[in-house]
Scaffold this motif. Sequence first.
Motif, short mmCIF file in Angstrom:
data_model
loop_
_atom_site.label_atom_id
_atom_site.label_comp_id
_atom_site.label_asym_id
_atom_site.label_seq_id
_atom_site.Cartn_x
_atom_site.Cartn_y
_atom_site.Cartn_z
N VAL A 82 0.98 -1.08 0.06
CA VAL A 82 0.09 -0.11 0.03
C VAL A 82 1.05 1.22 -0.17
O VAL A 82 2.21 1.24 0.58
CB VAL A 82 -1.00 0.10 1.39
N VAL A 83 0.38 2.46 -0.51
CA VAL A 83 1.03 3.65 -0.51
C VAL A 83 1.11 3.87 0.95
O VAL A 83 0.19 4.14 1.68
CB VAL A 83 0.39 4.66 -1.27
N ARG A 84 2.44 4.39 1.37
CA ARG A 84 2.54 4.80 2.92
C ARG A 84 1.62 6.10 3.23
O ARG A 84 1.45 6.86 2.27
CB ARG A 84 3.91 5.10 3.05
N ARG A 85 0.97 6.26 4.39
CA ARG A 85 0.82 7.50 4.87
C ARG A 85 1.62 8.18 5.91
O ARG A 85 1.95 7.40 6.78
CB ARG A 85 -0.71 7.20 5.61
N LEU A 86 2.09 9.32 5.57
CA LEU A 86 3.11 10.06 6.57
C LEU A 86 2.22 10.38 7.81
O LEU A 86 1.21 11.08 7.72
CB LEU A 86 3.80 11.05 5.86
N SER A 87 2.88 10.24 8.97
CA SER A 87 2.30 10.94 10.05
C SER A 87 2.72 12.28 10.06
O SER A 87 3.56 12.78 9.46
CB SER A 87 2.92 10.39 11.43
N TYR A 88 1.86 13.10 11.06
CA TYR A 88 2.32 14.58 11.14
C TYR A 88 3.65 14.83 11.43
O TYR A 88 4.29 15.66 10.91
CB TYR A 88 1.13 15.14 12.15
N PRO A 89 4.38 14.04 12.50
CA PRO A 89 5.74 14.25 12.80
C PRO A 89 6.48 13.99 11.72
O PRO A 89 7.49 14.79 11.43
CB PRO A 89 6.09 13.09 14.10
N GLU A 90 6.27 13.13 10.88
CA GLU A 90 7.09 12.82 9.90
C GLU A 90 7.13 13.83 8.55
O GLU A 90 8.09 14.38 8.33
CB GLU A 90 6.60 11.28 8.83
N ILE A 91 5.94 14.52 8.40
CA ILE A 91 5.62 15.72 7.58
C ILE A 91 6.66 16.67 7.95
O ILE A 91 7.52 17.61 7.31
CB ILE A 91 4.32 15.98 7.26
N MET A 92 6.52 17.12 9.30
CA MET A 92 7.37 18.17 9.91
C MET A 92 8.64 17.81 9.61
O MET A 92 9.53 18.94 9.54
CB MET A 92 6.72 18.30 11.40
N GLU A 93 9.10 16.74 10.10
CA GLU A 93 10.47 16.36 10.12
C GLU A 93 10.99 16.43 8.39
O GLU A 93 12.52 16.79 8.33
CB GLU A 93 10.64 15.02 10.52
#
Length: 239
Positions: A82-93
Amino acid sequence: MAPKLDLHPRSDGTSTTGSLQGQGAYARLLDEIRDGALTPGTRLTETEIASRLDISRTPVREAIRQLEADGLVEHRPRTGAVVRRLSYPEIMELYEMRVVLECTAARLAARSASDVEIAELDEINAEMAAATGNSAAAYEFNRQFHRALIDAARNRFLLKSVNAIHKTLLILGPSTLTEAARAEQAIAEHRAVVAALRDRDGPAAEQLMRTHMEHAQRTRLKLLRLRGDTPDDTREDVI
């Protein structure tokens, strides 16, 4: 004379032709992730993709494996790829790292870019301005602008790191330049960065790129919120 394709099987059981098809499938799937056709959580089924792209399942499998290696796709039990879903912390990082890398690139380019490279950046930005209203063309010119700037920094390790960040950001979907106001703002910000490069002012170029990246980040979070796709599954550790 064009070189002949090696049709003999490789050690992994695929042929050169299969490998080329795999690269084509990989590029197509990357485009679909970037354009939002394959959204986070979408299951990647070999048979469906092979049928849609009119190729065999082997190159599709190769493409999915490459996307997994890039961190864009993950395997889930009883579901598959499946296509990964980035978490909020990952987006910020990710954006934090993008700011660090691209600001560094701007500072280095102020020192090492040739006059021809600076003129090329100016021309790319002018073409981007002329493409206002065409988000696909604006995205491509924006990509060329940032790639040319990073090339002008003359640091191969920086280039490799930026490429990895940009590839992961594809998971977030369509470019922030789909917003007309953001596209116009980005063009003005590019123009200011080019002026700092022409003045050989590294600190100014770095600061202007920081502003550019921060505006892009805020627009990205706004677009995710409007799409109802703001990741919040791991926000308990974010104050």
